[in-house]
Write a protein that holds these residues in place. Sequence first.
Motif, PDB file in Angstrom:
ATOM      1  N   THR A  22       0.847  -1.190   0.000  1.00 18.85           N
ATOM      2  CA  THR A  22       0.000   0.000   0.000  1.00 18.85           C
ATOM      3  C   THR A  22       0.886   1.244   0.000  1.00 18.85           C
ATOM      4  OG1 THR A  22      -0.175   0.191   2.425  1.00 18.85           O
ATOM      5  CG2 THR A  22      -1.761  -1.252   1.305  1.00 18.85           C
ATOM      6  N   ALA A  47      -2.640   2.371  -4.344  1.00 17.14           N
ATOM      7  CA  ALA A  47      -2.547   3.812  -4.060  1.00 17.14           C
ATOM      8  C   ALA A  47      -3.810   4.476  -4.585  1.00 17.14           C
ATOM      9  CB  ALA A  47      -1.296   4.423  -4.690  1.00 17.14           C
ATOM     10  N   ARG A  48      -3.913   5.787  -4.379  1.00 14.47           N
ATOM     11  CA  ARG A  48      -5.100   6.523  -4.829  1.00 14.47           C
ATOM     12  C   ARG A  48      -4.995   7.002  -6.266  1.00 14.47           C
ATOM     13  NH1 ARG A  48      -5.742  11.364  -0.768  1.00 14.47           N
ATOM     14  NH2 ARG A  48      -3.510  11.455  -1.230  1.00 14.47           N
ATOM     15  N   ASP A  49      -3.776   7.291  -6.710  1.00 16.39           N
ATOM     16  CA  ASP A  49      -3.555   7.944  -7.999  1.00 16.39           C
ATOM     17  C   ASP A  49      -3.357   6.896  -9.090  1.00 16.39           C
ATOM     18  OD1 ASP A  49      -2.451   9.301 -10.222  1.00 16.39           O
ATOM     19  OD2 ASP A  49      -1.646  10.880  -8.927  1.00 16.39           O
ATOM     20  N   ARG A  50      -4.373   6.722  -9.954  1.00 15.23           N
ATOM     21  CA  ARG A  50      -4.298   5.680 -10.977  1.00 15.23           C
ATOM     22  C   ARG A  50      -3.176   5.944 -11.989  1.00 15.23           C
ATOM     23  NH1 ARG A  50      -7.372   1.288 -12.526  1.00 15.23           N
ATOM     24  NH2 ARG A  50      -6.228   0.262 -14.202  1.00 15.23           N
ATOM     25  N   GLU A  72      -6.480   0.509  -7.389  1.00  9.84           N
ATOM     26  CA  GLU A  72      -6.706   1.896  -6.979  1.00  9.84           C
ATOM     27  C   GLU A  72      -7.636   1.912  -5.775  1.00  9.84           C
ATOM     28  OE1 GLU A  72      -8.326   4.199 -10.127  1.00  9.84           O
ATOM     29  OE2 GLU A  72      -8.725   5.954  -8.865  1.00  9.84           O
ATOM     30  N   ALA A  73      -7.174   2.496  -4.660  1.00  9.91           N
ATOM     31  CA  ALA A  73      -7.979   2.516  -3.440  1.00  9.91           C
ATOM     32  C   ALA A  73      -7.500   3.619  -2.521  1.00  9.91           C
ATOM     33  CB  ALA A  73      -7.906   1.160  -2.724  1.00  9.91           C
ATOM     34  N   ASP A  74      -8.439   4.286  -1.890  1.00 11.67           N
ATOM     35  CA  ASP A  74      -8.142   5.309  -0.890  1.00 11.67           C
ATOM     36  C   ASP A  74      -8.237   4.647   0.478  1.00 11.67           C
ATOM     37  OD1 ASP A  74      -7.952   7.436   0.820  1.00 11.67           O
ATOM     38  OD2 ASP A  74      -9.468   8.676  -0.180  1.00 11.67           O
ATOM     39  N   THR A  77     -10.703   5.616   3.405  1.00 12.07           N
ATOM     40  CA  THR A  77     -12.124   5.268   3.369  1.00 12.07           C
ATOM     41  C   THR A  77     -12.339   3.794   3.685  1.00 12.07           C
ATOM     42  OG1 THR A  77     -12.156   4.650   1.019  1.00 12.07           O
ATOM     43  CG2 THR A  77     -12.411   6.994   1.557  1.00 12.07           C
ATOM     44  N   GLY A  80     -12.393   1.792   0.359  1.00  6.69           N
ATOM     45  CA  GLY A  80     -11.070   1.531  -0.190  1.00  6.69           C
ATOM     46  C   GLY A  80     -10.348   0.435   0.573  1.00  6.69           C
ATOM     47  N   ALA A 102       0.882   2.704   3.531  1.00  7.88           N
ATOM     48  CA  ALA A 102       0.133   3.932   3.261  1.00  7.88           C
ATOM     49  C   ALA A 102       0.024   4.797   4.521  1.00  7.88           C
ATOM     50  CB  ALA A 102      -1.265   3.593   2.746  1.00  7.88           C
TER      51      ALA A 102
END
Length: 266
Positions: A22, A47-50, A72-74, A77, A80, A102
């Motif tokens: 992560t 990560a968040r940024d694809r 892709e995951a935040d 949240t 995610g 992360a």
Amino acid sequence: MNENPLPESTNPHRSMGTALVTGATAGLGAEFCTQLAAQGHDLVIVARDRRRLDEVAARLHAQYAIKVEVLEADMVTDAGTARVAARIARESEPVSMLVNNAGFGLRGNFADNDLDDELAHLRIHTQAPLTLMHSAINAMGARGGGRIINVASVAAFTPRGSYSAAKALIVNFSRWANVFYADRGISVTALCPGFVRTEFHDRMGADKSRIPVWGWLTAPDVVRQALADSSAGKSVSIPSTRYKVAIAVARLAPDALVERLARRGR
């Protein structure tokens, strides 16, 4: 599930297993990906940024002829975190190593920061890694074992606000889990670096000029030590002798003195 495995390379590749990382597009996360790929591990990068995920995946696939899956995951949240936990639990292409990396830092002190920011900070540093470890321990235990590395910090051993409190939880949990789940073939290691030259301090707006030159570590050295300590089954990895000494001193010195010294990293 938002995932995108790159096509297999035509080069021969014998996988060392699949590692999920992560926070994989920058800093220690990106370095973990590079060193694990060099060892022959296939990867699931999170990560968040694809866009950055795709760039990292393409580079690693081309350079090391490994399989790279993008997720892709935040991790702030619940949705995610649940997406990543579900990937860890998946029986096909099982994850044999989890790197909980992360995270982000907050510049101000607890009372001055926005409460929502503090709670998001707590979620990504404690709730998210615990959720992923719950999934990993169950999945790895059913398959005969695996490895988990939790990126913590030397701050875990100092009084330094909510960040050190969150990292202390992860260190203590890792120490316990490494012993308790050893009979399932699972090792859990808390990585506790000091100041590392990555994007972390830039993103939080920290004044890096206040950090002494001797205090800086490099990401390649930190990750190399973490992987070696994880392979050896250690519960805590503290890169560099100087930080081992600093932690020993911090345990004996008055809290007021340690807090004042630790505050220089803000």
